[in-house]
Design an enzyme around this catalytic site. Structure first.
Site: not given
Length: 941
Positions: A774, A793-795
């Site tokens: 992530a 942000f990329h979970s």
């Protein structure tokens, strides 16, 4: 011509002093005016119709020599003194260069005289005096320079250094006209600040190149002496005698032969053919990637990569003979399939057509190498290998010029900036000019020569093709391996991509010129690969350059080695099978969560890079240096020098034209407004397998986004075509770009584009013990003088619950670590008001949801703190990707703005007009984009 054997000469002069006087007087005129102008009138001569200092800082030639006293007078006096040497240079040159039955001496003399008169026109009639006549004389002078340079160059001794000097000086002169015109348009039409100063650099370069071209006459006139003698004729005062102290020797050109590497034209054909090969080859995995991308898993179309192993079909009797005997038709047909597949709308059919084209290309390449390798002389195969790398460089330059997309890829078309039809026509025409020597039986080669190891050669050659395709098909790949964020501590794609391209050219050049240094170069290349992997910034980039130089350097050696095995079908089939294996390993390091056996290679770029380097080293040290005729090799290298120079100049030109002169500006500075968006862009391939950068750019522009986070944006891998989606959007919209964690960080990518200066940015990899990594960017922006933090942000994926919990805690720590105003642009994979949502929106993070009443979200969220939120909207994706765009409007605090977190909504007519969302997205919207879920934006007090 009169002669006197008795009278002593009144004056005896070496003719080269005429050329020296011409150079000194002309340069002195321009430089003296420039010096005096800078000294007395700097601010006035850098001022133009649109800008002055500090936006403009360097004066044009016209402003320097014609607008002010005393520099105008000094220039005109000195340029008048140039006229004497100038006319003498023309007449003496006519004598020196005279050739019977040649039109060039007369052409040079006549055009030289008329050109001198036109020079007087633009020198003594300045643009201030009469702009039209000044331009007429200037354009006439430049046009007449063409026959003048051509005639003088043609009359120079063939094969001599002076002919080469003149040729490259003239070539550079006319090449500089391209950026000159481009920058003039930027200044005149687009009114770009600073463009006229860069235009002035080009203009002064033309002056020096023009004087330099004539200065080469110093070498021409060296052996010529002029004597002024008293005349015995009572009606004459003196006569002139010209004499040479030694005859000028002309170097004979080597005869043209395909056995010596071919003519200049044939070498050019080979470069173009290689360009077509790399364009088709680099598109194959990109097209394959579309299918697992949209299927979210293995689709079955991945099997198309096995078309690279098509040389195995050459075991079929008679098939190799067709490829060797009719290379023109084979290459034309493969180009038609591979490049022409853009005409097919259906993605699956387009992939299969391209795959058919590349399968033929792989067999054609194998047969070319095998045929040239059967020659007793190793020069043809090494020359072919060099043009193979130059074609690679040309394809990388095309991507450099078209913002990391190859303009003839099947994902391109006329609507996305493609030049597919042009590429198809050029490729087919070039194919029909292909020539190969007839293959020679291996019985006729030296029987005493040891044959290369089949295993080392096949694995090493396959590793070389993989390494080139993974690292060198785009000029920004190595650069982004070393990207660390802001402040910038290393190279950036523009302009430093040109350095990568020049290094590749240098590697190809020395691979042919100095093949005996392969051990030293290999050591530096292996060391460079290690430095590239272990370090960032300039140190890592220097290592990457050494690695790139090595790959290009050993290509001729590798081609020569594999051609000597004598096993056409098996050696190339095994080689390209290993290329496929390495390419899949290269994918597995980041796609480990979605492929069988993926965890074995999770984040193990070191294994893939190290294995490929090790195999190439094995091939190199199994190599036996062949004997090459040095004279013939230099003859071929001399022809190829034209291509090296052209590619270097093209690289520099593209870097120059793409460099951003203007500083980005926000859309609504008076309102202190920041419009921020988040968008998951699905790697820049739309629903129909077309490149989507154009449409992404247009939507971002129409939404007037000052800041936008892009997710699933890392396309710097073989399977994504080694592209950088941020380049075109950032440059054409005037934005700063942070690529985010680089391709060696094994994420799907997070990028940040901003109209505001990025003061600092830090890249994070959030805890991911099981699933995909992530990525996050924590950036600080200078927004109207205030420092504002933005987190992109990329979970991780839904299935890995513990991963997402740990990532939530990590991002919450990042948000809570700053007490500045902040915006989170994110992909959270959670329901509103439930589970991890309550960690993101908490006292620890200090963050608030942009709209707590929006219960339709799952992936994308915008959170904020210490800012005044004024609006929120959701805009449909059209057919670009699988995710909408979410947008928030914020007013940057200045101490007077109410920063309370009120949830009170207001009507649009109560919002100032410049703070509203664009009206074009109401109703059916535009290009498939409209407000949805709410069917309208929401505004807040």
């Amino acid at each position: 011509m009169a002669e006197s054997s008795v009278a002593r000469p009144l004056l005896k002069l070496n003719a080269q002093f005429i050329a020296i006087a011409h150079s000194v007087c002309s340069l002195s005129a321009f430089l003296a005016a420039l010096f005096v102008g800078y000294w007395l009138h700097f601010y006035k001569i850098v001022q133009n119709e649109h800008y002055g200092y500090p936006d403009e800082w360097f004066p044009s030639v016209s402003a320097t020599i014609g607008d002010r006293y005393p520099e105008r007078s000094i220039f005109q006096i000195l340029i008048a003194l140039t006229s004497g040497p100038r006319f003498l240079l023309l007449f003496v040159g006519y004598i020196v260069w005279y050739k019977q039955d040649s039109i060039y001496p007369k052409l040079g003399l006549v055009t030289g005289l008329v050109r001198t008169v036109t020079c007087g026109g633009w020198v003594y009639i300045t643009s201030t005096d009469d702009h039209d006549f000044h331009d007429i004389f200037m354009i006439s002078y430049i046009v007449l320079t063409i026959p003048w340079d051509m005639a003088v160059t043609k009359l120079s001794p063939p094969g001599s250094k002076i002919r080469s000097y003149r040729k490259y000086t003239a070539f550079t002169f006319f090449f500089m006209l391209v950026p000159l015109i481009y920058l003039f348009i930027q200044h005149k039409v687009h009114r770009v600040a600073g463009a006229y100063s860069y235009y002035a650099y080009c203009e002064w370069s033309l002056i020096f190149l023009d004087v330099g071209f004539d200065a080469w006459s110093i070498l021409d006139f060296k052996e010529l002496t002029i004597e002024i003698l008293p005349s015995s004729d009572s009606d004459a005062f003196f006569v002139t005698n010209f004499s040479r102290s030694a005859p000028v020797k002309e170097t004979k050109l080597q005869p043209k032969s395909t056995q010596q590497g071919g003519s200049l034209f044939q070498l050019t054909v080979d470069v173009v053919n290689a360009f077509i090969f790399w364009s088709i080859y680099s598109s194959l995995f990109l097209l394959i990637w579309y299918f697992p991308l949209w299927h979210m898993g293995i689709s079955g179309y991945e099997a198309a990569c096995l078309t690279l192993v098509s040389p195995a079909l050459l075991v079929i009797p008679g098939l190799s003979k067709v490829f060797v005997s009719y290379p023109q038709f084979v290459k034309a047909f493969s180009c038609t399939l591979g490049v022409g597949s853009y005409l097919i709308a259906d993605p699956a059919a387009r992939l299969l057509t391209t795959a058919a084209g590349i399968s033929i290309q792989m067999m054609s390449l194998s047969c070319d190498i095998w045929t040239l390798g059967t020659q007793k002389d190793s020069l043809p195969i090494k020359t072919y290998a060099t043009t193979f790398i130059l074609g690679l460089v040309l394809s990388a330059i095309a991507k450099f010029a078209f913002w990391a997309n190859n303009p003839i890829w099947p994902i391109m078309n006329s609507e996305t900036g493609g030049w597919n039809l042009t590429g198809l026509v050029v490729g087919v025409v070039s194919a029909f000019f292909t020539k190969l020597p007839k293959p020679v039986s291996y019985v006729e080669t030296e029987k005493s020569a040891r044959k290369p190891s089949f295993l080392l050669t096949s694995l090493g050659f396959g590793s070389l093709i993989y390494s080139i395709s993974a690292m060198l098909t785009d000029s920004s790949t190595i650069i982004l391996w070393n990207w660390e964020g802001y402040p910038i501590r290393g190279p950036i794609p523009v302009p430093h991509g040109a350095i990568t391209l020049i290094t590749m050219c240098a590697g190809a050049f020395f691979g042919l010129y100095k093949p005996e240094s392969y051990k030293t170069v290999t050591f530096s290349g292996v060391l460079g690969g290690a430095v590239l992997y272990l370090f960032n910034g300039w140190v890592g980039y220097v290592g990457g350059l050494a690695y790139a130089f090595w790959l290009c350097y050993v290509t001729p050696l590798s081609f020569q080695q594999i051609s000597k095995t004598g096993k056409l079908a098996s050696i190339f089939a095994v080689s390209f099978l290993f290329t496929v294996i390495l390419s899949l390993m290269h994918v597995w390091v980041v796609a480990y969560a979605f492929v069988p056996g993926g965890p074995l290679l999770r984040e193990r770029t070191d294994i893939v890079l190290g294995l490929s380097i090790f195999m190439i080293v094995g091939l190199v040290y199994d190599h036996q240096p062949p004997q090459i005729d040095t004279k013939r090799a230099k003859s071929v290298l001399k022809k190829l020098t034209n291509h090296f120079v052209l590619l270097v100049l093209l690289s520099c030109f593209v870097a120059f034209t793409r460099f951003q002169f203007e500083k980005p500006k926000p859309y609504h500075p008076k309102s202190r407004l920041m419009t921020a968006g988040i968008w998951t862009i699905h790697f820049g391939l739309d629903n129909d397998m077309w490149a989507s950068e154009h449409r992404m750019r247009d939507l971002i522009k129409d939404l007037e986004l000052d800041v936008v986070g892009l997710l699933e944006s890392d396309t710097q891998r073989i399977i994504m075509g080694n592209r950088d989606l941020t380049q075109r959007i950032a440059e054409e919209l005037g934005m700063y770009a942070d690529f985010g964690p680089g391709p060696n960080k094994h994420t799907w990518g997070a990028a940040l584009l901003s109209k505001f200066p990025i003061v600092n940015s830090t890249h994070h990899l959030l805890p991911s013990p099981v699933g995909e990594l992530a990525p996050a960017i924590h950036a600080t922006l200078d927004c109207y003088g205030e420092l504002i933090d933005v987190v992109v942000f990329h979970s991780g994926q839904e299935e890995d619950v513990e991963d997402r919990r740990l990532q939530t805690l990590g991002v919450t720590d990042i948000m809570g670590s700053s007490d500045r105003p902040m915006v989170l642009l994110s992909y959270l994979v959670t329901d509103p008001l439930k589970g991890n949502y309550n960690t993101y929106v908490s006292d620890k993070s200090g963050m608030h949801d942009i709209d707590v009443t929006d219960d339709d979200r799952w992936c994308e969220y915008i959170l904020y703190k210490k800012m005044k939120r004024t609006g929120y909207a959701r805009v449909s994706r059209g057919t670009i990707t699988d995710t909408e765009v979410q947008v928030g409007k914020f007013v940057i605090p200045d101490g007077t703005i109410d920063e309370s977190y009120s949830q009170t909504r207001v009507d649009e007519d109560k919002v100032p007009e410049d703070m509203r969302f664009p009206s074009i997205f109401y109703g059916d919207g535009v290009r498939g984009h409209q407000y949805h879920v709410f069917d309208e934006p929401r505004y807040f007090r």
